[in-house]
Design a protein around this motif. Structure first.
Motif, PDB file in Angstrom:
ATOM      1  N   PRO A  83       0.810  -1.223   0.000  1.00 40.18           N
ATOM      2  CA  PRO A  83       0.000   0.000   0.000  1.00 40.18           C
ATOM      3  C   PRO A  83       0.842   1.272   0.000  1.00 40.18           C
ATOM      4  CG  PRO A  83      -0.022  -1.020   2.171  1.00 40.18           C
ATOM      5  CD  PRO A  83       0.622  -2.000   1.245  1.00 40.18           C
ATOM      6  N   ILE A  84       1.975   1.262   0.695  1.00 39.66           N
ATOM      7  CA  ILE A  84       2.813   2.461   0.734  1.00 39.66           C
ATOM      8  C   ILE A  84       3.465   2.691  -0.626  1.00 39.66           C
ATOM      9  CG2 ILE A  84       4.765   3.589   1.858  1.00 39.66           C
ATOM     10  CD1 ILE A  84       2.194   3.209   3.576  1.00 39.66           C
ATOM     11  N   MET A  85       3.956   1.636  -1.233  1.00 38.54           N
ATOM     12  CA  MET A  85       4.569   1.787  -2.547  1.00 38.54           C
ATOM     13  C   MET A  85       3.562   2.362  -3.541  1.00 38.54           C
ATOM     14  SD  MET A  85       5.808  -0.914  -5.404  1.00 38.54           S
ATOM     15  CE  MET A  85       4.133  -0.773  -6.039  1.00 38.54           C
ATOM     16  N   ARG A  86       2.345   1.879  -3.512  1.00 40.45           N
ATOM     17  CA  ARG A  86       1.347   2.371  -4.452  1.00 40.45           C
ATOM     18  C   ARG A  86       0.993   3.825  -4.173  1.00 40.45           C
ATOM     19  NH1 ARG A  86      -3.012  -0.094  -3.554  1.00 40.45           N
ATOM     20  NH2 ARG A  86      -2.464  -1.760  -2.135  1.00 40.45           N
ATOM     21  N   ALA A 136       5.125  -6.030   5.234  1.00 37.21           N
ATOM     22  CA  ALA A 136       5.618  -4.685   5.534  1.00 37.21           C
ATOM     23  C   ALA A 136       7.047  -4.512   5.049  1.00 37.21           C
ATOM     24  CB  ALA A 136       5.528  -4.411   7.035  1.00 37.21           C
ATOM     25  N   SER A 137       7.876  -5.518   5.260  1.00 39.71           N
ATOM     26  CA  SER A 137       9.263  -5.465   4.809  1.00 39.71           C
ATOM     27  C   SER A 137       9.332  -5.352   3.292  1.00 39.71           C
ATOM     28  CB  SER A 137      10.014  -6.716   5.283  1.00 39.71           C
ATOM     29  OG  SER A 137      11.328  -6.748   4.778  1.00 39.71           O
ATOM     30  N   ASP A 138       8.508  -6.131   2.618  1.00 35.15           N
ATOM     31  CA  ASP A 138       8.465  -6.072   1.162  1.00 35.15           C
ATOM     32  C   ASP A 138       8.027  -4.689   0.682  1.00 35.15           C
ATOM     33  OD1 ASP A 138       8.213  -7.296  -1.621  1.00 35.15           O
ATOM     34  OD2 ASP A 138       6.144  -6.655  -1.259  1.00 35.15           O
ATOM     35  N   ASP A 139       7.060  -4.096   1.373  1.00 35.20           N
ATOM     36  CA  ASP A 139       6.568  -2.767   0.996  1.00 35.20           C
ATOM     37  C   ASP A 139       7.664  -1.717   1.138  1.00 35.20           C
ATOM     38  OD1 ASP A 139       4.767  -0.878   0.135  1.00 35.20           O
ATOM     39  OD2 ASP A 139       3.503  -0.937   1.923  1.00 35.20           O
ATOM     40  N   ILE A 140       8.427  -1.794   2.218  1.00 37.39           N
ATOM     41  CA  ILE A 140       9.522  -0.841   2.441  1.00 37.39           C
ATOM     42  C   ILE A 140      10.552  -0.937   1.322  1.00 37.39           C
ATOM     43  CG2 ILE A 140      11.515  -0.327   3.931  1.00 37.39           C
ATOM     44  CD1 ILE A 140       9.668  -1.208   6.307  1.00 37.39           C
ATOM     45  N   ARG A 141      10.945  -2.151   0.985  1.00 34.34           N
ATOM     46  CA  ARG A 141      11.962  -2.330  -0.048  1.00 34.34           C
ATOM     47  C   ARG A 141      11.435  -1.917  -1.428  1.00 34.34           C
ATOM     48  NH1 ARG A 141      12.819  -7.357  -0.741  1.00 34.34           N
ATOM     49  NH2 ARG A 141      11.427  -8.217   0.846  1.00 34.34           N
ATOM     50  N   ALA A 142      10.193  -2.260  -1.721  1.00 38.11           N
ATOM     51  CA  ALA A 142       9.614  -1.888  -3.014  1.00 38.11           C
ATOM     52  C   ALA A 142       9.462  -0.374  -3.137  1.00 38.11           C
ATOM     53  CB  ALA A 142       8.260  -2.574  -3.192  1.00 38.11           C
ATOM     54  N   THR A 143       9.100   0.270  -2.043  1.00 34.55           N
ATOM     55  CA  THR A 143       8.973   1.734  -2.050  1.00 34.55           C
ATOM     56  C   THR A 143      10.321   2.380  -2.327  1.00 34.55           C
ATOM     57  OG1 THR A 143       7.111   1.663  -0.504  1.00 34.55           O
ATOM     58  CG2 THR A 143       8.299   3.758  -0.697  1.00 34.55           C
TER      59      THR A 143
END
Length: 214
Positions: A83-86, A136-143
Motif C-alpha cells: 500500500p505504501i509503494m502504491r 511490511a518489509s516487502d513494501d519498504i523495499r519496493a517503495t
C-alpha cells in the motif's frame, strides 16, 4: 517555501510539523483523519484524503517546493500488498505532473545501498523484521526501489528504531557497515534531518543511514 507532508499525523509527524513551522515554512499536510491535526489546524493547510485519492494528493502537493514522505507500513499484520509503494507511486506521478522535484522519503536498513558494507546488527534487525512482518518489509523495499528509479531529486533517509525525544543535533550519518550507526534515533533528530534536506544538497539521489550519536 512550502512543504507537502505525507505521514504527518503520527508522533513523528508532529515533530516534523513543529520543526518546519519553526523554520518559517508553509505546510500542507495530508491526513485521512483531520482530527489528528487539530493542534495545528490554524497553522497548516490540512488536505483530507487517502493514498488512493489522486485528486487529494494533487491538492496537497500543488504549490509545494518539496515533498516529505514519512509514510511507512502501520501494521505488522497488514495483508494488503504494497500500500505504501502504491501511494508513493501516485505522489511521484503527481510531482512529475506539477514539476515538483524534491522528494525526501523515510526508509529503513531493509533498503540496502551499494555503499553499505557488512553490518551484523542492522542485518539481524532486517532479517527479524522480515520474518515477523514479511508484507511490511516487502513494501519498504519496493517503495525504496520505486523512489530510486524515479526522475525526482530524491533522498531516502534510512532510520533505525525510533524513540520519543527532542532534536539534539547529535546524529551519525553514513552507510551501514562503514559508519558507526546505532540502533536508535529520536523523533526530534529525524524531523530535523528531514526538514534540513528540503534545501540541502549533500544527499541528493542518495540513501544515507542516520542514528543518534552518543
Amino acid at each position: 517555501m512550502k512543504i507537502a507532508l505525507f505521514g504527518g499525523t503520527g508522533p513523528t509527524g508532529r515533530h516534523i510539523i513543529e520543526t518546519a513551522l519553526a523554520r518559517g515554512y508553509a505546510l500542507s499536510v495530508f491526513a485521512r483523519d483531520p482530527a489528528k491535526l487539530a493542534a495545528f489546524a490554524d497553522r497548516v493547510e490540512i488536505v483530507v484524503g487517502d493514498l488512493s485519492n489522486r485528486d487529494a494528493i494533487k491538492a496537497c502537493i500543488t504549490g509545494a517546493d518539496a515533498v516529505i514522505s514519512a509514510l511507512g507500513p502501520n501494521s505488522l499484520s497488514a495483508r494488503e500488498k504494497r500500500p505504501i509503494m502504491r501511494g508513493v507511486a501516485t505522489i511521484i506521478s503527481v510531482m512529475e505532473e506539477l514539476h515538483v522535484r524534491r522528494l525526501i522519503q523515510v526508509s529503513t536498513p531493509a533498503c540496502r545501498d551499494p555503499k553499505d558494507g557488512f553490518d551484523l546488527p542492522s542485518r539481524a534487525s532486517v532479517l527479524l523484521f522480515r520474518l515477523i512482518a514479511r508484507n511490511a518489509s516487502d513494501d519498504i523495499r519496493a517503495t525504496a526501489e520505486l523512489v530510486r528509479s524515479s526522475s525526482r531529486d530524491w533522498t531516502l533517509v534510512r532510520i533505525p528504531n525510533l524513540h520519543d525525544g527532542a532534536a539534539t543535533g547529535r546524529i551519525a550519518i553514513g552507510w551501514y557497515g562503514r559508519t558507526k550507526l546505532g540502533m536508535k534515533l529520536s523523533r526530534g533528530n529525524l524531523a530535523k534531518f528531514l526538514v534540513d534536506q528540503v534545501t540541502a544538497t549533500d544527499h541528493l539521489r542518495a540513501a544515507p543511514g542516520i542514528a543518534d550519536r552518543r
